[in-house]
Design an enzyme around this catalytic site. Structure first.
Site: not given
Ligand code: SAH
Length: 350
Positions: A93, A106, A113, A117, A120, A215, A291, A334
């Site tokens: 995406e 983006c 991944c 987390c 995510c 993050s 989100n 994403c």
């Molecule tokens: N792996 C990298 C980059 C990808 S995620 C990282 O962890 O930074 C990009 C950002 O979106 C990160 O800060 C991640 O924690 C956040 N993110 C992922 N899912 C999310 C969600 N459901 N709501 C808000 N932020 C989210």
């Protein structure tokens, strides 16, 4: 990089290819510009090459770009979310966003991944594979060609962990910044990481002018480890030291991402701890209303909680903003579009 992946090659490598095919050296410059600057996905678009050469290149060096599989445009703002199909049938995406200063894309760095987390969507079925540098620039090319706009800024904040695909991410940066390619300046690029400490040190050695986003999502170890498994390996003290070292080495401000999840990391106590953690650092805190996704039961913090959290940080001298939520009507964060698409496809096959 596989040796035939021509879209991941720099000019010198394309020159080697041309040499091996017995071509005059000016061909390398032509081919490289078509691939990196114009972003063609088919050799037949390289109109200044003879047809037999185009056919030979097609056979020996197929172009692995990305095709638009699905696209969702927000009715609220001009955000467009793309689901791209890769040459091997995998999906990734990208999100195109309009800001006052231009268009930001983006991009993803991996298919899926492995970082796990909690909130995510990208990580729910693990990491399928790394993207190669050509597939990272390819997202920009395809988005530009599809939308007709020029992408001026790139954030590596899509699916995947860029520092878990380090060499390809670095090669991508050199391709995207090349004046014979897309020529996007490093100051217009952000790379976001969950905090892989040794790779942060490797990155700072490169002394790039990119913005590093980290993050954070929690100000103490127990909570952070429960949200982000990577914290068990690289706990906060190590991460924050790496961030301090990074700002000293590069003189670049770090951006801390903090997704606000209701009743988890959004308490006033968390805000106070976060302020202490960031005190005196060349940094900026970006609060993001989390989100909500299908695969997780977490809820986003209320507006009131978010504002209170923000005020606590601000009153303690921390530079803080609340991220404007773009594309909220199209699941723009994403991972959601891909997981939904794959679910629908597998339901359809049953
Ligand atoms: N792996 C990298 C980059 C990808 S995620 C990282 O962890 O930074 C990009 C950002 O979106 C990160 O800060 C991640 O924690 C956040 N993110 C992922 N899912 C999310 C969600 N459901 N709501 C808000 N932020 C989210």
């Amino acid at each position: 990089m596989t040796s035939t992946d021509i879209k991941s090659m720099n000019l010198q490598e394309v020159t080697e290819v041309c040499k091996s095919l017995g071509l005059p050296s000016y061909r390398a410059g032509q081919i490289y510009k078509w691939l990196q600057q114009v972003g063609v996905s088919d050799y037949d678009e390289m109109t200044n090459l003879p047809k037999d050469l185009r056919n030979k290149l097609k056979e020996q060096y197929p172009i692995h770009g990305c095709e638009v599989e699905l696209k969702r445009a927000s009715k609220i703002d001009e955000t467009v979310k793309y689901l791209f199909k890769l040459y091997d049938g995998n999906y990734i995406e990208s999100v195109l966003m309009k800001y006052k200063y231009g268009y930001t894309l983006c991009i993803s760095s991996q298919v899926g991944c492995k970082m796990g987390c909690m909130f995510c969507a990208s990580t729910k079925s693990g990491c399928v594979r790394n993207l190669n540098p050509g597939e990272m620039v390819g997202q920009i090319h395809t988005a530009q060609r599809d939308s007709g706009v020029r992408v001026s800024h790139v954030v590596m904040m899509g699916m995947g962990e860029p520092l878990d695909n380090f060499d390809n991410a670095m090669k991508f940066l050199s391709l995207v910044g090349d004046e014979n390619g897309l020529n996007i300046g490093m100051r217009n690029i952000s790379l976001s990481t969950c905090g892989i400490v040794p790779r942060i040190y490797e990155l700072m050695e490169k002394e790039l002018q990119i913005t590093l986003s980290v993050s954070l999502h929690a100000p103490e170890n127990e909570l952070r480890s429960s949200i982000m498994p990577v914290n068990k390996k690289y706990p906060l003290a190590l991460l924050m030291k790496a961030c301090r070292d990074y700002t000293e080495k590069t003189s670049r401000r770090i951006s801390f991402e903090y997704a606000m999840v209701a009743n988890q990391n959004d308490t006033p106590e968390c805000a106070v701890m976060l302020a202490k953690l960031c005190k005196g650092m060349l940094c900026h805190v970006n609060l993001i209303p989390a989100n909500e996704i299908e695969e997780s039961s977490h809820k986003r913090s209320s507006e009131k909680t978010l504002n209170e959290f923000c005020n606590i940080l601000r009153s303690r001298g921390i530079n803080v903003t609340v991220r404007r939520s773009l594309g909220s009507d199209i699941d723009a964060s994403c991972g959601q579009l891909r997981s939904r698409h794959e679910k629908q496809n597998s339901d359809g096959r049953k």
